[in-house]
Design an enzyme around this catalytic site. Structure first.
Site, PDB file in Angstrom:
ATOM      1  N   LYS A   1      26.793   6.551 -12.131  1.00 55.12           N
ATOM      2  CA  LYS A   1      25.694   5.592 -11.997  1.00 55.12           C
ATOM      3  C   LYS A   1      26.052   4.197 -12.505  1.00 55.12           C
ATOM      4  CE  LYS A   1      23.140   7.027 -10.014  1.00 55.12           C
ATOM      5  NZ  LYS A   1      23.340   7.268  -8.558  1.00 55.12           N
TER       6      LYS A   1
ATOM      7  N   THR B   1      29.315   3.326  -8.423  1.00 54.33           N
ATOM      8  CA  THR B   1      30.366   4.106  -7.755  1.00 54.33           C
ATOM      9  C   THR B   1      30.361   3.899  -6.247  1.00 54.33           C
ATOM     10  OG1 THR B   1      30.032   5.796  -9.465  1.00 54.33           O
ATOM     11  CG2 THR B   1      31.361   6.415  -7.555  1.00 54.33           C
TER      12      THR B   1
ATOM     13  N   LYS C   1      17.836   1.227  -6.411  1.00 51.64           N
ATOM     14  CA  LYS C   1      17.500  -0.193  -6.482  1.00 51.64           C
ATOM     15  C   LYS C   1      18.736  -1.092  -6.516  1.00 51.64           C
ATOM     16  CE  LYS C   1      12.899  -0.295  -8.564  1.00 51.64           C
ATOM     17  NZ  LYS C   1      12.089  -0.836  -9.702  1.00 51.64           N
TER      18      LYS C   1
ATOM     19  N   SER D   1      19.205   4.814 -14.462  1.00 52.53           N
ATOM     20  CA  SER D   1      19.669   5.266 -13.153  1.00 52.53           C
ATOM     21  C   SER D   1      20.040   6.752 -13.191  1.00 52.53           C
ATOM     22  CB  SER D   1      20.869   4.427 -12.708  1.00 52.53           C
ATOM     23  OG  SER D   1      21.297   4.797 -11.422  1.00 52.53           O
TER      24      SER D   1
ATOM     25  N   TYR E   1      29.733  -4.446 -13.590  1.00 48.12           N
ATOM     26  CA  TYR E   1      28.757  -4.415 -12.499  1.00 48.12           C
ATOM     27  C   TYR E   1      28.003  -5.735 -12.394  1.00 48.12           C
ATOM     28  CZ  TYR E   1      24.857  -2.501  -9.692  1.00 48.12           C
ATOM     29  OH  TYR E   1      23.931  -2.260  -8.716  1.00 48.12           O
TER      30      TYR E   1
ATOM     31  N   TRP F   1      29.033   1.549  -4.418  1.00 48.52           N
ATOM     32  CA  TRP F   1      29.340   0.147  -4.087  1.00 48.52           C
ATOM     33  C   TRP F   1      30.836  -0.117  -4.192  1.00 48.52           C
ATOM     34  CZ3 TRP F   1      27.661  -4.602  -7.499  1.00 48.52           C
ATOM     35  CH2 TRP F   1      27.772  -5.772  -6.735  1.00 48.52           C
TER      36      TRP F   1
ATOM     37  N   HIS G   1      35.230  10.402 -11.593  1.00 49.54           N
ATOM     38  CA  HIS G   1      34.436  10.137 -12.790  1.00 49.54           C
ATOM     39  C   HIS G   1      35.208  10.559 -14.043  1.00 49.54           C
ATOM     40  CE1 HIS G   1      30.942   8.905 -10.647  1.00 49.54           C
ATOM     41  NE2 HIS G   1      30.551  10.099 -10.252  1.00 49.54           N
TER      42      HIS G   1
END
Length: 335
Positions: free
Chosen positions: A79, A82, A301, A174, A232, A84, A142
């Site tokens: 979260k 990933t 979102k 998230s 991010y 994107w 991950h």
């Protein structure tokens, strides 16, 4: 009289694979374990809380994976962007192969284009599938950096990692939403308070979150040509610059001709949350037995700072305090 010689039997690939599986099965009962956020049990493995598939995948990678100099591993804690990052790296690497109007990302979810390393290493009961992927192999994980074999992480190996992190407050929110989507219907929903307590204690998939981030951060400082570390929030703020940075790091910088054709802008637009969440393939709510996650579950979102709509001031303060303690004297911060 000539004595007959005995030769050691040669282990077949399938036998070697089964041996790793057996070692994993024998190891699991010896590890600390706890209930996962959805139905999957978590085990504490080398300091991280990981489900059985992740541990098995890590052991198979250690025992059988043969890295190539062209391998690219897209790495994240869950979260943190990933989906994107998978889309961006896939588009950068394959930008000369596809037309943007008929791009694979318009027909498939990024997770189908960039396979999940821990799962794909034993697809169809064999590790040979990964060996058959043409170069450059683009894989997603991950797994913490410390769980990869040294033949992948030392400076003599040319395979590269692209990692993205995110503000832990947004990560938690998230992750909580995602976990409730994945929980079987017969189980009650996870409360925000219960899950928050687990996250703060480091008990979450591939957690503790902070240890995961710091592992890749330290690797990026020590080996900047091997590990690219992104935030991010910075990618959201300066997507064009970040895409150029990723291309440069991967050894495929954009040419003046590509810049004139606005290829960077097209990649950013194609991989944006708005674009990907509106693709028909990503609106699917179908779940499969082998993957209990639908494509639509990966798009909620994609915002920075959405945590303010969920966390109390006390919760936010507690997370910030833990973060400050964890990052003290590391040279890293989330802002």
């Amino acid at each position: 009289m000539e004595t007959s010689k005995t030769f050691p039997s040669v282990e077949t690939p399938d036998e070697a694979y089964q041996k790793t599986f057996k070692n994993c099965d024998e190891l699991l009962p010896t590890l600390p374990q706890t209930k996962g956020w959805w139905s999957v049990q978590l085990f504490q493995y080398h300091g991280f809380w990981i489900h059985i598939f992740g541990i098995r995948g890590s052991m198979l990678i250690h025992d059988h994976f043969k890295p190539r100099s062209t391998d690219i591993v897209v790495a994240t804690s869950p979260k943190c962007g990933t989906t994107w990052l998978r889309a961006l790296v896939f588009s950068i690497i394959n930008r000369a192969s596809f037309d943007f109007s008929d791009h694979p990302l318009r027909k498939a979810n990024p997770q189908d284009l960039v396979p999940f390393f821990e799962s794909i290493i034993h697809k169809d009961g064999s590790t040979s599938f990964v060996d058959g992927i043409p170069s450059p192999r683009l894989l997603s994980t991950h797994l913490p950096y410390s769980l990869f074999p040294t033949r992948m992480t030392d400076d003599t190996s040319a395979c590269r990692f692209v990692y993205i992190c995110r503000d832990p407050k947004d990560v938690f929110v998230s992750k909580w939403h995602f976990a409730n989507k994945l929980r079987p219907k017969e189980l009650p929903p996870l409360s925000l308070e219960e899950t928050f307590d687990l996250f703060c204690k480091g008990v979450s998939h591939y957690g503790p979150f902070w240890d995961h981030v710091l592992g890749y951060w330290k690797a990026s400082v020590e080996s900047p040509k091997k590990v690219l570390f992104l935030k991010y929030e910075e990618v959201k703020k300066e997507p064009l610059g970040c895409v150029r940075k990723v291309a440069e790091f991967l050894g495929v910088p954009f040419t003046p001709e590509e810049e004139n054709k606005e290829i960077v802008e097209q990649i950013v637009k194609l991989c944006s949350f708005e674009s990907m969440s509106n693709q028909v393939v990503n609106k699917l709510d179908k779940r499969y037995q082998q993957r209990p996650i639908s494509n639509s579950d990966f798009f909620r979102k994609g915002e920075v700072g959405d945590w303010v709509n969920h966390l109390s001031p006390q919760m936010a303060e507690k997370l910030d305090q833990i973060t400050e303690e964890k990052l003290q004297d590391t040279g890293f911060n989330f802002h």
